[in-house]
Write an enzyme that holds these catalytic residues in place. Sequence first.
Site, PDB file in Angstrom:
ATOM      1  N   SER A 147       0.852  -1.192   0.000  1.00 19.67           N
ATOM      2  CA  SER A 147       0.000   0.000   0.000  1.00 19.67           C
ATOM      3  C   SER A 147       0.883   1.236   0.000  1.00 19.67           C
ATOM      4  CB  SER A 147      -0.909   0.017   1.241  1.00 19.67           C
ATOM      5  OG  SER A 147      -1.544   1.272   1.384  1.00 19.67           O
ATOM      6  N   TYR A 158      -1.171  -0.130  10.737  1.00 20.44           N
ATOM      7  CA  TYR A 158      -1.376  -0.622   9.371  1.00 20.44           C
ATOM      8  C   TYR A 158      -0.237  -0.175   8.462  1.00 20.44           C
ATOM      9  CZ  TYR A 158      -3.167  -1.017   4.631  1.00 20.44           C
ATOM     10  OH  TYR A 158      -3.301  -1.309   3.298  1.00 20.44           O
TER      11      TYR A 158
END
Length: 274
Positions: A147, A158
């Site tokens: 990501s 995350y």
Amino acid sequence: MAAEAHALQGRTAVVTGASSGIGAAIAERFAAEGAHVFLAGRTRARMEETAKRIRERGGQATVVALDVRDVRQVQELVEQAVHDTGRLDIMVNNAGLSHPQSIVDGEPEQWREMLEVNVLALLAGCQAAIRAMRRGSSPGHLVNVSSIAGASEARGVYGATKAAVDSIATQLRKELEEDPIRVVNVRPGAVATSFGRHYDPALVQGVAKSMGIEAQVEPGAHWPDALVQELERKVQPQFLSADDVARAVLFAVTQPPHVNVFDVVVRPQKALSI
């Protein structure tokens, strides 16, 4: 440059996190190019729907329900693909999730879940795939879905897991220089999928409403297909579709053997501000 017709004919691909979103889109793209695709994830019913579409179009698909947090299940998934088809050509480590709470207010069990799904499962998938590919006689690809959050500031735990994914890809590329196995590290931006299902439903519904979309979502549940389709239709400059990412992945794995498309950043034209 578009991939040639049936560019993956006769090949075997495993895709984790294939219950919806990017994983399902990659599976459909690969199958359309001739690959036998193994869809792996927790929600069998949704994967069976995708597999049915693939078969109706003349493709090959096998559904495997599993929990990627169990390393043994990941290893068995790879072994099943090799046993059933005699080979493994592409391993897509796509399974991932985000709990968006701050570190100060976060829950350690949610951190554990992100680390186990986003990092440990990916490592297990890479290792099992490399061992299977080395037993084979043809070139292979490891595709790790990271990501842009991995290279962004203040993206919480995350973001830290995705920074780890980026680091793992770099290390693997070095370790595999003498192997015919290429590493593809894919870093999407905002994609219209159910990825945000662990966000506060009020926040999701508020953002959707600001875009003219009425949405009802349940915590932790996959977003309704209608909501995802509305996001794709109405806010394309700010969101990619899952298929946008799938086409980029297909491009990367259909290049000549001496070409390694290593770092693929795929993001919408317009930044999303929340």
